[in-house]
Scaffold this motif. Structure first.
Motif, PDB file in Angstrom:
ATOM      1  N   LEU A  13       1.977   6.927  -3.312  1.00  0.00           N
ATOM      2  CA  LEU A  13       2.980   6.329  -2.432  1.00  0.00           C
ATOM      3  C   LEU A  13       4.353   6.421  -3.097  1.00  0.00           C
ATOM      4  CD1 LEU A  13       1.322   3.004  -1.204  1.00  0.00           C
ATOM      5  CD2 LEU A  13       1.103   5.301  -0.257  1.00  0.00           C
ATOM      6  N   ASP A  14       5.391   6.129  -2.322  1.00  0.00           N
ATOM      7  CA  ASP A  14       6.738   6.070  -2.872  1.00  0.00           C
ATOM      8  C   ASP A  14       6.778   4.993  -3.957  1.00  0.00           C
ATOM      9  OD1 ASP A  14       7.214   7.899  -0.916  1.00  0.00           O
ATOM     10  OD2 ASP A  14       8.661   6.712   0.207  1.00  0.00           O
ATOM     11  N   ARG A  15       7.436   5.311  -5.079  1.00  0.00           N
ATOM     12  CA  ARG A  15       7.631   4.392  -6.214  1.00  0.00           C
ATOM     13  C   ARG A  15       6.348   4.113  -6.999  1.00  0.00           C
ATOM     14  NH1 ARG A  15      12.797   4.386  -7.271  1.00  0.00           N
ATOM     15  NH2 ARG A  15      12.531   6.454  -6.416  1.00  0.00           N
ATOM     16  N   SER A  16       5.335   4.958  -6.832  1.00  0.00           N
ATOM     17  CA  SER A  16       4.092   4.724  -7.572  1.00  0.00           C
ATOM     18  C   SER A  16       4.203   5.196  -9.023  1.00  0.00           C
ATOM     19  CB  SER A  16       2.913   5.414  -6.876  1.00  0.00           C
ATOM     20  OG  SER A  16       3.183   6.778  -6.681  1.00  0.00           O
ATOM     21  N   LYS A  18       5.229   8.561  -9.945  1.00  0.00           N
ATOM     22  CA  LYS A  18       4.926   9.996 -10.096  1.00  0.00           C
ATOM     23  C   LYS A  18       5.926  10.736 -10.976  1.00  0.00           C
ATOM     24  CE  LYS A  18       5.206  10.486  -5.711  1.00  0.00           C
ATOM     25  NZ  LYS A  18       5.563   9.070  -5.515  1.00  0.00           N
ATOM     26  N   SER A  19       7.217  10.599 -10.663  1.00  0.00           N
ATOM     27  CA  SER A  19       8.221  11.378 -11.405  1.00  0.00           C
ATOM     28  C   SER A  19       8.289  10.935 -12.865  1.00  0.00           C
ATOM     29  CB  SER A  19       9.596  11.245 -10.748  1.00  0.00           C
ATOM     30  OG  SER A  19       9.557  11.801  -9.460  1.00  0.00           O
ATOM     31  N   THR A  20       8.179   9.627 -13.106  1.00  0.00           N
ATOM     32  CA  THR A  20       8.185   9.109 -14.478  1.00  0.00           C
ATOM     33  C   THR A  20       7.024   9.727 -15.257  1.00  0.00           C
ATOM     34  OG1 THR A  20       9.014   7.014 -13.594  1.00  0.00           O
ATOM     35  CG2 THR A  20       8.146   6.967 -15.843  1.00  0.00           C
ATOM     36  N   ASP A  95       4.945  17.484  -8.873  1.00  0.00           N
ATOM     37  CA  ASP A  95       5.243  16.113  -8.434  1.00  0.00           C
ATOM     38  C   ASP A  95       5.269  16.111  -6.897  1.00  0.00           C
ATOM     39  OD1 ASP A  95       6.439  13.640  -7.986  1.00  0.00           O
ATOM     40  OD2 ASP A  95       8.181  14.004  -9.282  1.00  0.00           O
ATOM     41  N   ARG A  96       4.181  15.700  -6.277  1.00  0.00           N
ATOM     42  CA  ARG A  96       3.899  15.730  -4.828  1.00  0.00           C
ATOM     43  C   ARG A  96       3.609  17.149  -4.346  1.00  0.00           C
ATOM     44  NH1 ARG A  96       5.008  11.056  -1.914  1.00  0.00           N
ATOM     45  NH2 ARG A  96       6.874   9.893  -2.495  1.00  0.00           N
ATOM     46  N   TYR A  97       2.746  17.221  -3.328  1.00  0.00           N
ATOM     47  CA  TYR A  97       2.399  18.538  -2.776  1.00  0.00           C
ATOM     48  C   TYR A  97       2.027  18.385  -1.300  1.00  0.00           C
ATOM     49  CZ  TYR A  97       0.619  23.385  -3.271  1.00  0.00           C
ATOM     50  OH  TYR A  97       0.408  24.741  -3.170  1.00  0.00           O
ATOM     51  N   LEU A 212      -0.708  -0.182 -13.543  1.00  0.00           N
ATOM     52  CA  LEU A 212      -0.812  -0.562 -14.964  1.00  0.00           C
ATOM     53  C   LEU A 212       0.503  -0.281 -15.690  1.00  0.00           C
ATOM     54  CD1 LEU A 212      -4.357   0.910 -15.771  1.00  0.00           C
ATOM     55  CD2 LEU A 212      -3.785  -1.466 -15.176  1.00  0.00           C
ATOM     56  N   GLU A 213       0.571  -0.680 -16.956  1.00  0.00           N
ATOM     57  CA  GLU A 213       1.733  -0.391 -17.798  1.00  0.00           C
ATOM     58  C   GLU A 213       1.924   1.123 -17.898  1.00  0.00           C
ATOM     59  OE1 GLU A 213       3.829  -2.527 -19.563  1.00  0.00           O
ATOM     60  OE2 GLU A 213       2.878  -4.051 -18.296  1.00  0.00           O
ATOM     61  N   LEU A 214       3.194   1.536 -18.023  1.00  0.00           N
ATOM     62  CA  LEU A 214       3.521   2.966 -18.109  1.00  0.00           C
ATOM     63  C   LEU A 214       2.612   3.741 -19.052  1.00  0.00           C
ATOM     64  CD1 LEU A 214       7.439   3.080 -18.276  1.00  0.00           C
ATOM     65  CD2 LEU A 214       5.950   4.033 -16.512  1.00  0.00           C
TER      66      LEU A 214
HETATM   67  N1  T5A Z   1       7.477  13.627   1.866  1.00  0.00           N
HETATM   68  C1  T5A Z   1       7.296  14.430   0.791  1.00  0.00           C
HETATM   69  C2  T5A Z   1       7.041  14.012   3.140  1.00  0.00           C
HETATM   70  O1  T5A Z   1       7.213  13.281   4.119  1.00  0.00           O
HETATM   71  N2  T5A Z   1       6.428  15.227   3.288  1.00  0.00           N
HETATM   72  C3  T5A Z   1       6.231  16.077   2.237  1.00  0.00           C
HETATM   73  O2  T5A Z   1       5.669  17.179   2.427  1.00  0.00           O
HETATM   74  C4  T5A Z   1       6.679  15.659   0.929  1.00  0.00           C
HETATM   75  C5  T5A Z   1       6.480  16.579  -0.251  1.00  0.00           C
HETATM   76  C6  T5A Z   1      10.690  11.769  -0.747  1.00  0.00           C
HETATM   77  C7  T5A Z   1       9.953  11.437   0.508  1.00  0.00           C
HETATM   78  O3  T5A Z   1       9.469  12.606   1.133  1.00  0.00           O
HETATM   79  C8  T5A Z   1       8.202  12.342   1.705  1.00  0.00           C
HETATM   80  C9  T5A Z   1       7.590  11.350   0.787  1.00  0.00           C
HETATM   81  C10 T5A Z   1       8.756  10.523   0.333  1.00  0.00           C
HETATM   82  O4  T5A Z   1       8.909   9.412   1.200  1.00  0.00           O
HETATM   83  P1  T5A Z   1      10.313  12.258  -3.271  1.00  0.00           P
HETATM   84  O5  T5A Z   1      11.565  13.061  -3.354  1.00  0.00           O
HETATM   85  O6  T5A Z   1       9.156  12.687  -4.084  1.00  0.00           O
HETATM   86  O7  T5A Z   1       9.819  12.192  -1.758  1.00  0.00           O
HETATM   87  O8  T5A Z   1      10.631  10.725  -3.535  1.00  0.00           O
HETATM   88  P2  T5A Z   1      11.331  10.075  -4.795  1.00  0.00           P
HETATM   89  O9  T5A Z   1      12.250   9.057  -4.245  1.00  0.00           O
HETATM   90  O10 T5A Z   1      11.794  11.086  -5.771  1.00  0.00           O
HETATM   91  O11 T5A Z   1      10.136   9.430  -5.581  1.00  0.00           O
HETATM   92  P3  T5A Z   1       9.249   8.223  -5.236  1.00  0.00           P
HETATM   93  O12 T5A Z   1       9.915   7.202  -4.417  1.00  0.00           O
HETATM   94  O13 T5A Z   1       7.993   8.751  -4.662  1.00  0.00           O
HETATM   95  O14 T5A Z   1       8.994   7.534  -6.644  1.00  0.00           O
HETATM   96  P4  T5A Z   1       8.017   7.948  -7.819  1.00  0.00           P
HETATM   97  O15 T5A Z   1       8.376   9.268  -8.360  1.00  0.00           O
HETATM   98  O16 T5A Z   1       6.601   7.728  -7.448  1.00  0.00           O
HETATM   99  O17 T5A Z   1       8.355   6.791  -8.858  1.00  0.00           O
HETATM  100  P5  T5A Z   1       9.305   6.821 -10.154  1.00  0.00           P
HETATM  101  O18 T5A Z   1       8.606   7.467 -11.279  1.00  0.00           O
HETATM  102  O19 T5A Z   1      10.629   7.305  -9.765  1.00  0.00           O
HETATM  103  O20 T5A Z   1       9.318   5.264 -10.458  1.00  0.00           O
HETATM  104  C11 T5A Z   1       9.901   4.338  -9.568  1.00  0.00           C
HETATM  105  C12 T5A Z   1      10.392   3.102 -10.336  1.00  0.00           C
HETATM  106  O21 T5A Z   1       9.287   2.400 -10.857  1.00  0.00           O
HETATM  107  C13 T5A Z   1       9.348   2.309 -12.289  1.00  0.00           C
HETATM  108  C14 T5A Z   1      10.307   3.418 -12.716  1.00  0.00           C
HETATM  109  O22 T5A Z   1      10.936   3.112 -13.933  1.00  0.00           O
HETATM  110  C15 T5A Z   1      11.287   3.442 -11.542  1.00  0.00           C
HETATM  111  O23 T5A Z   1      12.234   2.434 -11.675  1.00  0.00           O
HETATM  112  N3  T5A Z   1       7.986   2.511 -12.788  1.00  0.00           N
HETATM  113  C16 T5A Z   1       7.195   1.520 -13.238  1.00  0.00           C
HETATM  114  N4  T5A Z   1       7.400   0.204 -13.391  1.00  0.00           N
HETATM  115  C17 T5A Z   1       6.376  -0.536 -13.894  1.00  0.00           C
HETATM  116  N5  T5A Z   1       5.167  -0.019 -14.260  1.00  0.00           N
HETATM  117  C18 T5A Z   1       4.925   1.294 -14.144  1.00  0.00           C
HETATM  118  N6  T5A Z   1       3.733   1.818 -14.494  1.00  0.00           N
HETATM  119  C19 T5A Z   1       5.965   2.134 -13.597  1.00  0.00           C
HETATM  120  N7  T5A Z   1       6.060   3.467 -13.326  1.00  0.00           N
HETATM  121  C20 T5A Z   1       7.283   3.669 -12.823  1.00  0.00           C
END
Ligand code: T5A
Ligand code: NA
Length: 245
Positions: A13-16, A18-20, A95-97, A212-214
């Motif tokens: 999910l968003d903010r799960s 992945k990128s970190t 990172d996502r597919y 869980l923790e990073l």
């Molecule tokens: N999408 C995507 C579609 O609709 N169709 C498609 O085919 C594809 C490929 C953007 C949107 O596009 C959609 C899905 C999405 O809604 P994106 O560009 O990948 O996709 O989105 P981003 O905004 O880049 O990334 P995400 O929102 O998915 O976040 P992440 O990468 O999962 O999370 P991350 O690593 O940036 O971490 C988020 C925050 O949480 C903290 C981090 O420090 C950061 O502040 N954090 C933690 N905190 C506590 N404990 C942990 N274990 C933590 N891990 C991270």
């Protein structure tokens, strides 16, 4: 059997996280002298990616079918280079597919279709909320079709997190789809995708606790990745497979 790089996808999910985690993983692979490359979808740097970026920031409106096809086209732009890199022995961390593509599009419902909104009869009396899932805007099978034949991952790591936990993390809510109701439907759709991946033998799908923790998450990722990298080096992965073929 020929040796090649492993194709590893990180989903969730968003903010799960992945990128970190993808960044941590690529550093760890490079520190171990394993040829590797990090890619991400959407790749917002290409002309198609720029259209996607503008849509996600709600700067433009696009038909739901059209944006779905653009997300897929954005993957096809890189498909042949992914195969070339894998065959040359490079590990790809992605990172996502396509699984995000299906889960996010197939979970879309009409904006008016609020699951819990009470409805009013012609006589004016209220009907209790039904809690029924509103009908999807795009059929699941239609969402899957443009990604048929894309290179298939050898390993998909799904960072599982409850939408209410993800929504507390920094940056949540800035883009389209970042609301809890949509994320809950996305999580259900990912479960369906996971079942199909398993049923069709498209690599391995591993669910990891993204809450869980990073460092704990990084360690569980590393133990899975180490093994698939070894399989690639020892020629156990076979040729690059194709999605849903
Ligand atoms: N999408 C995507 C579609 O609709 N169709 C498609 O085919 C594809 C490929 C953007 C949107 O596009 C959609 C899905 C999405 O809604 P994106 O560009 O990948 O996709 O989105 P981003 O905004 O880049 O990334 P995400 O929102 O998915 O976040 P992440 O990468 O999962 O999370 P991350 O690593 O940036 O971490 C988020 C925050 O949480 C903290 C981090 O420090 C950061 O502040 N954090 C933690 N905190 C506590 N404990 C942990 N274990 C933590 N891990 C991270
Ligand atoms: Na991200």
């Amino acid at each position: 059997m020929s040796k090649r790089g492993a194709f590893v996808v990180i989903e969730g999910l968003d903010r799960s996280g992945k990128s970190t985690q993808a960044e941590t993983l690529i550093k760890r692979l490079q520190a171990a002298d394993i040829p590797s490359k990090l890619i991400k979808f959407p790749d917002r740097s290409t002309p198609i990616g720029k259209l996607i970026d503008s849509y996600l920031r709600s700067e433009t409106e696009l038909d739901d079918h059209a944006i779905h096809l653009l997300f897929s086209a954005n993957r096809w732009e890189l498909a042949s280079s992914i195969v070339k890199d894998l065959e040359a022995g490079t590990v790809i961390i992605c990172d996502r597919y396509a699984f995000s593509g299906i889960a996010f599009s197939a979970s879309k419902v009409a904006p008016s279709a609020q699951p819990d909104a009470p409805t009013t009869t012609p006589t004016g009396s209220n009907i209790a909320p039904t809690h029924k899932t509103p009908p999807p805007l795009l059929p699941y099978s239609w969402c899957r079709s443009p990604d048929v034949s894309l290179p298939a991952p050898d390993l998909t790591l799904f960072l599982d997190i409850l939408p209410e936990v993800a929504s507390q993390r920094a940056g949540f809510g800035g883009e389209r789809y970042e609301n809890q109701e949509h994320q809950e439907r996305v999580r259900e759709l990912f479960e369906r995708v996971a079942e199909e991946v398993e049923a069709e033998g498209i690599g391995k799908w591993v669910v990891l606790n993204g809450g869980l923790e990073l460092q704990e998450v990084s360690e569980s990722i590393w133990s899975e990745v180490k093994e698939v990298v070894r399989q690639g080096v020892e020629g156990e992965l076979g040729n690059v497979k194709r999605l849903w073929d």
